[in-house]
Design an enzyme around this catalytic site. Structure first.
Site, PDB file in Angstrom:
ATOM      1  N   TYR A  74     -54.644 -71.515  42.905  1.00 39.52           N
ATOM      2  CA  TYR A  74     -54.557 -71.957  41.541  1.00 39.52           C
ATOM      3  C   TYR A  74     -55.103 -73.308  41.402  1.00 39.52           C
ATOM      4  CZ  TYR A  74     -52.823 -72.978  36.940  1.00 39.52           C
ATOM      5  OH  TYR A  74     -52.551 -73.263  35.683  1.00 39.52           O
ATOM      6  N   PHE A 126     -77.324 -73.777  16.761  1.00 41.30           N
ATOM      7  CA  PHE A 126     -76.835 -72.818  17.389  1.00 41.30           C
ATOM      8  C   PHE A 126     -75.685 -72.279  16.806  1.00 41.30           C
ATOM      9  CE2 PHE A 126     -75.053 -69.674  20.499  1.00 41.30           C
ATOM     10  CZ  PHE A 126     -76.338 -68.774  20.578  1.00 41.30           C
ATOM     11  N   THR A 127     -75.297 -71.151  16.731  1.00 38.26           N
ATOM     12  CA  THR A 127     -74.027 -70.423  15.987  1.00 38.26           C
ATOM     13  C   THR A 127     -72.805 -71.172  16.598  1.00 38.26           C
ATOM     14  OG1 THR A 127     -74.341 -68.611  17.482  1.00 38.26           O
ATOM     15  CG2 THR A 127     -75.355 -68.222  15.329  1.00 38.26           C
ATOM     16  N   ASP A 217     -77.612 -79.553  25.300  1.00 38.18           N
ATOM     17  CA  ASP A 217     -77.253 -77.960  25.752  1.00 38.18           C
ATOM     18  C   ASP A 217     -78.302 -77.492  26.779  1.00 38.18           C
ATOM     19  OD1 ASP A 217     -76.970 -75.031  25.939  1.00 38.18           O
ATOM     20  OD2 ASP A 217     -76.324 -75.005  23.839  1.00 38.18           O
ATOM     21  N   LYS A 260     -76.682 -67.509  31.483  1.00 37.34           N
ATOM     22  CA  LYS A 260     -78.234 -67.493  31.085  1.00 37.34           C
ATOM     23  C   LYS A 260     -78.848 -67.904  32.596  1.00 37.34           C
ATOM     24  CE  LYS A 260     -76.614 -67.827  26.753  1.00 37.34           C
ATOM     25  NZ  LYS A 260     -75.022 -67.629  26.424  1.00 37.34           N
ATOM     26  N   ARG A 385     -81.456 -62.275  13.965  1.00 33.40           N
ATOM     27  CA  ARG A 385     -81.507 -63.842  13.864  1.00 33.40           C
ATOM     28  C   ARG A 385     -82.150 -64.280  12.540  1.00 33.40           C
ATOM     29  NH1 ARG A 385     -77.879 -65.948  17.725  1.00 33.40           N
ATOM     30  NH2 ARG A 385     -76.841 -64.715  16.441  1.00 33.40           N
ATOM     31  N   PHE A 452     -71.898 -62.704  12.120  1.00 34.46           N
ATOM     32  CA  PHE A 452     -73.039 -61.702  12.547  1.00 34.46           C
ATOM     33  C   PHE A 452     -72.567 -60.875  13.794  1.00 34.46           C
ATOM     34  CE2 PHE A 452     -72.995 -65.735  14.541  1.00 34.46           C
ATOM     35  CZ  PHE A 452     -72.851 -65.359  15.774  1.00 34.46           C
TER      36      PHE A 452
END
Ligand code: P61
Length: 462
Positions: A74, A126-127, A217, A260, A385, A452
Site C-alpha cells: 500500500y 483540451f476537453t 501538458d 499515450k 472533434r 460528447f
C-alpha cells in the site's frame, strides 16, 4: 540515384487479438442503438478501432514481464520508486505525483493553483483540461497561433503559443490573476500539431520574468520531440531523448496522461519542480486519487509504466515508425482526395468534416454525422472533434463554435498494420464519394459537461 528505401516498425508481433468485420445491417443497428455516438458503441461491433490512441497501445514483452514484479504494498512500493526514477531520468522532473490517468493530474493541478476568477491561457483547449480549470473557478483563454485554426495552413509548428496574444491576456487581467500558462505538446484538438523549442523557450522567458508558472501538458511530448527533430533547425542530430529533456526544461511542471506516449493502458502523473507545490498536490492526492506513492495505480501499473517511459525513448525508431504510420494513413487519404488537417499530426488523421459535408450547417453536427457514417461504411470507429466536443459556453449557454469541425481517426501505438490503414482509407474515401447523401443530426440527449462522451443523436428527417 539511390533507390527509395522503406522504413518498418522496430518490433515484430508475438500475440494477436482477433477482430471481426460486421455486416452493414449489424452496423446500422449498432450505431442507431448508440445514438449515433461512437463512444456508445460496443467494441465488439467495431472492426478497426481508431476512437482513440489513449490506453489502446500494445505493450511490449518487457512491459508485460514488468507487470509480474509489481510491488503491491500500500505504501512505499518499490514500483513507485522505479517510476520516480524513470520520470526523473526521461522527463527531468524531480517531484512525482502519480494519478490514475491524465485528468486526475489535471484535477489536482487545477485545484492547487487556480483561484476563482483566475485566467489560464493555453494553446487551444483540451476537453478535460478546460473542464478542470473551470471546475476550479478559472477561465481558459486560447492563445494558440491563428494557423492552428486553419486546417490547411502548412505552418510547421501549429501548436505554438502566440506571444502577442499571451501578452495581451496578461495586460488585460494582470499577471496576479494568471496562476500559470498551460502549454500542450503536440496539440490534440489542433490535429496533433507540435510546439517548437524556440516557442517553448520564449513562453518560459516571458512567464518567468512575470512570476507566472508554465505547466506543460506533456501527454504527447515524445511525438512533439519527433517533429522538432524533423523540422526545427539545430536539432537534427539530437536524439529524441535529448529533445524531450529540452522540452520539459522550459516548464515548471507537467501533467501527463500515460495512456499515450508512455505505452500503457492506464496511468498518469503530475510532475513538478517545486517541492512545496508537490507537497500541496500530495495533500489533495490522498483525498481524491490514493496514497502519494500510488495515486490510483496498482504496483504493476506503475511497473509497466516505468518500463514504457524508458522504452519510448530507448530508440528513435520507435516514435519514427509510430508517426510514420499516421503519415501513411494521411497520405493515403490525401491521394484519394479526402480533405484532412495538414500537416498530418502525430497521433491521428483529422478529416475536415466541414469541407466533406459542406452542405451541412455546423448546428446539425457535420463531424458527428460523418463519424457515424464512417462507422456504418466499414466498421471503422473515429471520434467527433467539432461543435459537440467544444460544448457550451458556461456564461452564455450557447454552443461554442470551433473553426475546426473534424473527425479524428486516432491510431493506437503498435496495434494495427499498414493493411489496416489501407482499409481505413478506402472506407473513408467511399463515404466521401457519397457525401451528398449524408444528412445532419439532432441532439436528443445532452449531458451538462463533457457532453460528447454520452450525448445521443438521431438523423434529421430528410
Ligand atoms: C484522447 F474524447 N485524451 O485523446 P486521460 N491531455 C491530453 C489528452 O489527449 C488527454 C488528457 C489530457 C484522450 C482521451 C479522451 O474529450 C476527450 O488519461 C492532451 O484520458 O484522463 C486525453 O487524459 C486526459 C478522449 C479524453 C476524449 C477526453 O482520446
Amino acid at each position: 540515384m539511390r533507390a527509395h528505401r522503406s522504413w518498418a516498425e522496430p518490433w515484430k508481433i508475438k500475440m494477436v487479438e482477433p477482430i471481426r468485420m460486421t455486416t452493414p445491417e449489424e452496423r446500422n443497428a449498432a450505431i442507431a442503438e448508440a445514438g449515433y455516438n461512437t463512444f456508445l458503441l460496443r467494441a465488439d461491433d467495431v472492426y478497426i478501432d481508431l476512437l482513440t490512441d489513449s490506453g489502446t497501445s500494445a505493450m511490449s514483452d518487457r512491459q508485460w514481464a514488468a507487470l509480474m514484479i509489481g510491488d503491491e504494498a500500500y505504501a512505499g512500493a518499490s514500483s513507485f520508486y522505479r517510476l520516480v526514477d524513470a520520470v526523473r531520468d526521461v522527463y527531468g522532473y524531480q517531484e512525482l505525483v502519480p494519478t490514475h490517468q491524465g485528468r486526475g493530474a489535471e484535477h489536482i493541478l487545477s485545484q492547487i493553483l487556480i483561484e476563482p476568477g483566475d485566467v489560464v491561457p493555453g494553446n487551444m483547449y483540451f476537453t478535460t483540461t478546460r473542464f478542470h480549470q473551470e471546475h476550479a473557478g478559472g477561465r481558459f483563454v486560447d492563445v494558440i497561433v491563428d494557423e492552428a485554426h486553419d486546417p490547411y495552413s502548412l505552418h510547421p509548428f501549429k501548436g505554438n503559443v502566440d506571444l502577442d496574444k499571451l501578452a495581451a491576456v496578461v495586460d488585460t487581467y494582470g499577471a496576479e490573476r494568471i496562476p500559470y500558462v498551460s502549454v500542450e505538446t503536440n496539440v490534440n484538438m489542433a490535429g496533433g500539431q507540435p510546439v517548437s523549442l524556440a516557442n517553448l523557450r520564449d513562453v518560459y522567458d516571458f512567464c518567468s520574468s512575470r512570476g507566472i508558472l508554465v505547466m506543460l501538458d506533456a501527454t504527447r511530448a515524445l511525438e512533439n520531440a519527433h517533429f522538432i527533430k524533423e523540422r526545427e533547425r539545430g536539432y537534427e542530430s539530437w536524439t529524441i531523448a535529448e529533445i524531450l529533456h529540452e522540452i520539459t526544461r522550459w516548464s515548471d511542471g507537467a501533467t501527463v496522461s500515460s495512456k499515450k506516449d508512455n505505452l500503457v493502458n492506464i496511468g498518469g502523473f503530475l510532475a513538478l519542480r517545486d517541492p512545496e507545490l508537490a507537497r500541496r498536490a500530495r495533500e489533495l492526492l490522498v483525498a481524491f486519487e490514493g496514497l502519494h506513492t500510488y495515486g490510483g495505480m496498482s504496483g504493476r501499473d506503475m511497473e509497466a509504466l516505468a518500463a514504457g517511459i524508458r522504452e519510448m525513448v530507448a530508440t528513435d525508431d520507435h516514435v519514427r515508425a509510430r508517426i510514420g504510420q499516421v503519415a501513411y494513413l494521411g497520405d493515403a487519404l490525401l491521394k484519394m482526395g479526402v480533405p484532412i488537417v495538414q500537416p498530418v499530426g502525430g497521433h491521428g488523421v483529422f478529416i475536415d468534416a466541414a469541407a466533406v459535408l459542406d452542405h451541412l450547417d455546423q448546428d446539425v453536427f457535420p463531424a458527428q454525422a460523418l463519424t457515424a457514417e464512417i462507422y456504418r461504411e466499414g466498421g471503422v470507429r473515429g471520434m467527433e472533434r467539432g461543435i459537440v466536443s467544444a460544448g457550451r459556453d458556461p456564461v452564455s449557454g450557447d454552443h461554442r463554435r470551433p473553426r475546426l469541425e473534424l473527425v479524428r481517426l486516432a491510431i493506437p501505438r503498435r496495434v494495427y498494420t499498414q493493411s489496416h490503414m489501407d482499409v481505413v482509407a478506402e472506407s473513408v474515401a467511399a463515404v466521401a464519394e457519397r457525401r451528398h447523401e449524408i444528412g445532419g443530426l439532432r441532439m436528443t440527449y445532452e449531458p451538462e459537461s463533457l457532453r460528447f462522451f454520452q450525448a445521443r443523436f438521431e438523423p434529421l428527417a430528410s
